[in-house]
Design an enzyme around this catalytic site. Structure first.
Site, PDB file in Angstrom:
ATOM      1  N   SER A 118      26.179  84.652  57.135  1.00  0.00           N
ATOM      2  CA  SER A 118      26.698  83.529  56.353  1.00  0.00           C
ATOM      3  C   SER A 118      25.666  82.814  55.488  1.00  0.00           C
ATOM      4  CB  SER A 118      27.362  82.502  57.293  1.00  0.00           C
ATOM      5  OG  SER A 118      28.612  82.984  57.726  1.00  0.00           O
ATOM      6  N   LYS A 121      26.755  82.358  52.001  1.00  0.00           N
ATOM      7  CA  LYS A 121      27.531  81.230  51.485  1.00  0.00           C
ATOM      8  C   LYS A 121      26.703  80.247  50.660  1.00  0.00           C
ATOM      9  CE  LYS A 121      31.091  81.388  55.095  1.00  0.00           C
ATOM     10  NZ  LYS A 121      30.589  82.095  56.286  1.00  0.00           N
ATOM     11  N   SER A 177      30.796  76.567  58.184  1.00  0.00           N
ATOM     12  CA  SER A 177      30.697  77.947  57.699  1.00  0.00           C
ATOM     13  C   SER A 177      32.072  78.596  57.613  1.00  0.00           C
ATOM     14  CB  SER A 177      29.777  78.772  58.619  1.00  0.00           C
ATOM     15  OG  SER A 177      29.292  79.904  57.951  1.00  0.00           O
TER      16      SER A 177
END
Length: 342
Positions: A118, A121, A177
């Site tokens: 993640s 992101k 997240s």
């Protein structure tokens, strides 16, 4: 003395010369170019990737520049060499540098390509901020919710039909997240995931992230996790933190969205455990998949310096935060030593 911004530290301890010349696996991985010049019987080793030593006439000279640090920081003090041991970093890869001066404090397999989960992101948020207005409203669809649930991903608890601002959705991406929030934003501002990913990769190239390729907006294994490096992600973190909105979002510990006619109430807590604990912590992003392991992109402002680091492939969720804290403290100590060693 100072010559062209490069510090020369003359050390009389020859045993230290052998230690520094030997270095470690970390420094051996650095791309280093070394040149030797003979001047008045004194051999000066100039190394652009960290510390180098050479001997002539019984004198060892160390030149330290903004490059990969050796396993211990060295300075002259009362005719002896003081060393500050580098903290242990169990993760598969790591990188730590001072964004204010350009000094690289630590590098471990920093150029090795691997999935970053993640941490992806961060680029998703960066691209959205260039494509959208914070006041834009996005309607969550069932496919966004399904994307998170079917992939067993972390989510922001969104429901189909909710309408939230881009600003709030970005908090949903960065703090818990949320793969559902990331999918909704990619779907709208691609438009479509494929076009959005193309924009992510275009941004990566324009920012000089040569060893980074994104395959989706959230870093999930399907259809492909893509890849990056600890060094590229640290570089991205530096760029991202220069964006006021992104910096504010990443450093927020908790964000609440009040219930309205358009959506339910949401409260999101930042998954970065450094916030509120490590002095000056700014975020930036956590990540985990079975392939990537536990990942962390982190930063802190200390004594006028911005220290940025990335840890990839850690096997223990909490240990990445402990390691990051030690690295930040250690880097701050090096900054203090540098300020007083000459």
């Amino acid at each position: 003395m100072r010559t062209g911004g490069i510090r020369l530290i003359v050390c009389t301890a020859l045993a230290t010369t052998a230690t520094l010349a030997t270095g470690s696996a970390m420094s051996a991985q650095a791309d280093v170019s070394t040149t030797l010049a003979q001047a008045g019987g004194l051999a000066i080793a100039s190394q652009t990737g960290g510390l180098a030593t050479a001997r002539a006439g019984g004198v060892a000279t160390i030149t330290r520049t903004a490059g990969a640090a050796a396993p211990a920081h060295v300075r002259q003090s009362a005719g002896r060499v003081d060393r500050r041991a580098v903290p242990s970093v169990p993760g598969r890869a790591a990188y730590l540098f001072d964004a204010t001066t350009g000094t690289i404090h630590f590098s471990k397999q920093a150029a090795k390509r691997m999935p970053v989960a993640s941490l992806t992101k961060v680029m998703t948020t960066y691209v959205v901020l260039r494509e959208a207005k914070l006041s834009d409203t996005v309607t969550v669809k069932a496919e966004d919710v399904k994307h998170a649930t079917t992939n067993g991903a972390t989510d922001a608890g969104l429901r189909a039909g909710e309408r939230l601002t881009v600003r709030d959705l970005l908090y949903g991406v960065m703090l818990p997240s949320g793969a559902d929030a990331a999918n909704a934003l990619a779907r709208v501002y691609g438009p479509g995931n494929a076009r959005f990913v193309a924009k992510m990769n275009l941004a990566a190239r324009s920012l000089g992230l040569a060893d980074t390729r994104y395959a989706n907006a959230d870093g999930l294994p399907k259809p492909s996790p893509g890849y990056s490096t600890a060094q590229d992600q640290a570089k991205l973190a530096d760029i991202a933190l220069r964006e006021p909105t992104l910096r504010i979002i990443a450093s927020t510990g908790r964000h609440a969205v009040k219930k309205s006619a358009s959506h339910r109430a949401h409260t999101w807590t930042n998954s970065n455990k450094l916030l509120g604990k490590a002095p000056g912590a700014l975020g930036l992003k956590t990540g985990y998949t079975s392939a990537a392991g536990y990942c962390l992109s982190f930063a802190a402002d200390r004594d006028g310096h911005r220290i940025i680091g990335v840890i990839l492939g850690e096997s223990n969720a909490d240990r990445r935060f402990q390691t990051a804290t030690r690295l930040l403290d250690w880097a701050s100590e090096q900054t203090t030593i540098d300020a007083t060693d000459l």
